[in-house]
Enzyme design. Sequence first.
Site, short mmCIF file in Angstrom:
data_model
loop_
_atom_site.label_atom_id
_atom_site.label_comp_id
_atom_site.label_asym_id
_atom_site.label_seq_id
_atom_site.Cartn_x
_atom_site.Cartn_y
_atom_site.Cartn_z
N GLU A 91 3.78 -1.46 7.40
CA GLU A 91 2.56 -1.04 8.07
C GLU A 91 1.36 -1.85 7.57
O GLU A 91 1.26 -2.17 6.38
CB GLU A 91 2.34 0.45 7.86
CG GLU A 91 3.43 1.25 8.55
CD GLU A 91 3.14 2.75 8.61
OE1 GLU A 91 3.51 3.37 9.59
OE2 GLU A 91 2.52 3.28 7.68
N CYS A 111 8.36 1.20 -2.13
CA CYS A 111 7.79 0.95 -3.46
C CYS A 111 8.69 1.59 -4.50
O CYS A 111 9.22 2.68 -4.30
CB CYS A 111 6.38 1.53 -3.56
SG CYS A 111 5.60 1.20 -5.16
N CYS A 118 2.54 9.93 -3.05
CA CYS A 118 2.43 8.78 -2.16
C CYS A 118 3.64 8.68 -1.24
O CYS A 118 4.78 8.67 -1.70
CB CYS A 118 2.29 7.52 -3.00
SG CYS A 118 2.41 6.00 -2.03
N CYS A 350 -4.91 6.10 2.56
CA CYS A 350 -4.27 5.68 1.32
C CYS A 350 -3.04 6.53 1.04
O CYS A 350 -3.12 7.76 1.08
CB CYS A 350 -5.21 5.88 0.15
SG CYS A 350 -6.52 4.70 0.11
N1 SAH Z 1 0.59 0.31 -5.30
C1 SAH Z 1 -0.79 0.13 -5.44
C2 SAH Z 1 -1.53 -0.05 -4.12
C3 SAH Z 1 -1.15 0.84 -2.96
S1 SAH Z 1 -1.67 2.50 -3.00
C4 SAH Z 1 -1.41 1.25 -6.24
O1 SAH Z 1 -0.76 2.25 -6.43
O2 SAH Z 1 -2.54 1.08 -6.69
C5 SAH Z 1 -3.44 2.43 -2.80
C6 SAH Z 1 -4.14 3.63 -3.41
O3 SAH Z 1 -3.84 4.84 -2.71
C7 SAH Z 1 -3.74 3.87 -4.86
O4 SAH Z 1 -4.87 4.11 -5.65
C8 SAH Z 1 -2.90 5.13 -4.74
O5 SAH Z 1 -2.86 5.85 -5.93
C9 SAH Z 1 -3.60 5.87 -3.65
N2 SAH Z 1 -2.80 6.91 -3.04
C10 SAH Z 1 -1.46 6.98 -2.95
N3 SAH Z 1 -1.08 8.11 -2.32
C11 SAH Z 1 -2.21 8.76 -1.98
C12 SAH Z 1 -2.48 9.97 -1.28
N4 SAH Z 1 -1.51 10.73 -0.77
N5 SAH Z 1 -3.77 10.33 -1.11
C13 SAH Z 1 -4.77 9.56 -1.59
N6 SAH Z 1 -4.58 8.40 -2.25
C14 SAH Z 1 -3.31 8.00 -2.44
FE1 SF4 Z 2 3.74 2.57 -5.04
FE2 SF4 Z 2 2.44 4.45 -3.75
FE3 SF4 Z 2 2.48 4.48 -6.41
FE4 SF4 Z 2 1.09 2.59 -5.14
S1 SF4 Z 2 0.69 4.81 -5.09
S2 SF4 Z 2 2.49 2.31 -6.85
S3 SF4 Z 2 2.38 2.29 -3.33
S4 SF4 Z 2 4.24 4.74 -5.07
#
Ligand code: SAH
Ligand code: SF4
Length: 358
Positions: A91, A111, A118, A350
């Site tokens: 995506e 991931c 997430c 996010c």
């Molecule tokens: N893997 C990387 C980048 C992708 S996630 C990382 O974890 O930083 C991008 C951001 O979204 C990260 O800060 C992650 O913690 C946040 N995120 C993941 N799941 C989320 C959710 N359900 N609600 C809000 N933020 C979330």
């Molecule tokens: Fe992976 Fe989601 Fe954790 Fe980012 S927030 S490291 S995408 S599992």
Amino acid sequence: MINLYDLTRPEVSALITGWEFSPVHAARLWRYLYGECESSFEAMPELPAKVRTRLIAETTIDVLPISLETDSNDGFTRKYLLSLEDGNRIETVLMRFTGRVTACISSQVGCAMGCVFCATGQMGFTRHLTTGEIVAQAVHVQRVLRTLGAETSDIDSNHDPRSHRLRNVVLMGMGEPLHNYDAVLKAIEILNDGSGLSLGAEHITLSTVGVVPGILRLAKEKKAIRLAVSLHAATQAGRASLVPAARKWQLDELMAACRTYSETTGRRIFYEWTLIEGENDTEQHARDVGSLLRDLPSQVNLIPLNPTTGYDGAPTRSEAAKRFQQILSEEFKIPSTVRQLRGIDIAAGCGQLAIAEK
Ligand code: SAH
Ligand code: SF4
């Protein structure tokens, strides 16, 4: 076959001159690829037929076909489900706020880091993306923007021409970019190229869950990109319960790496904090993170939890988020922002990306 999106400009040049064609053709090809976002060699009339024939025989331009396109009711967010050659899908999200166009791109299919809240983490790890697959997402978004620019009906009301050029890329889609370091860094070099998409390094944000060796490596790169570190908790135990990767790269080690990064590069780090009601959003939590970041150049990005099916926490209410910000700013002089809810209806927020087909 060579996917041209896998190559940096010097590599494209070496390919063309290696075939004993003039470097002028390499420069033209690069412009077609990233200035015009062309995806067919037939649409490159300035390249002589003999160059095109060789390109057709030995290279491809692997655009990622759109499986599904969804628009959010917020009017700003559009999500693309893109197909990869092996049938996997990823995506990519396009966000258009006035004068500010951002592509949120993926670095992996799924991931491996398994953060509990997430959706990408909940689907597990399938594979790394190639450089070409990462670059193709940004080119896709730029191509969409050009089309939007041509359709006056679907344009920002202020007709801001900047809205039709991709200005910002955030590596915050599916996957952990520092787990796919080499492919990601090469993609950044291609996106950053001044005669290509020309995205300024300061307009490219890489967000990591806290892969310590990757942060230390990044500190030595010459690219002045923006680094975001997903913190979510200010104690080792609290962090490990949300972010399993924290068991491998412990909080003290992570903070030492962040310090090294800021000292080596002279740049602040953006610390991300997913705000979960009752879990990490109390005044005490705000003071804990304030103390942790007290003498580090930092900004905190607060992201109220977006819903995902595999986790039943609730987002922090806006009053509590404001209080959190107030403590950071008044007691610790740490600037912070609260991420606006965008694209939640189409699961483009996010942490919501997980190849949903609806
Ligand atoms: N893997 C990387 C980048 C992708 S996630 C990382 O974890 O930083 C991008 C951001 O979204 C990260 O800060 C992650 O913690 C946040 N995120 C993941 N799941 C989320 C959710 N359900 N609600 C809000 N933020 C979330
Ligand atoms: Fe992976 Fe989601 Fe954790 Fe980012 S927030 S490291 S995408 S599992």
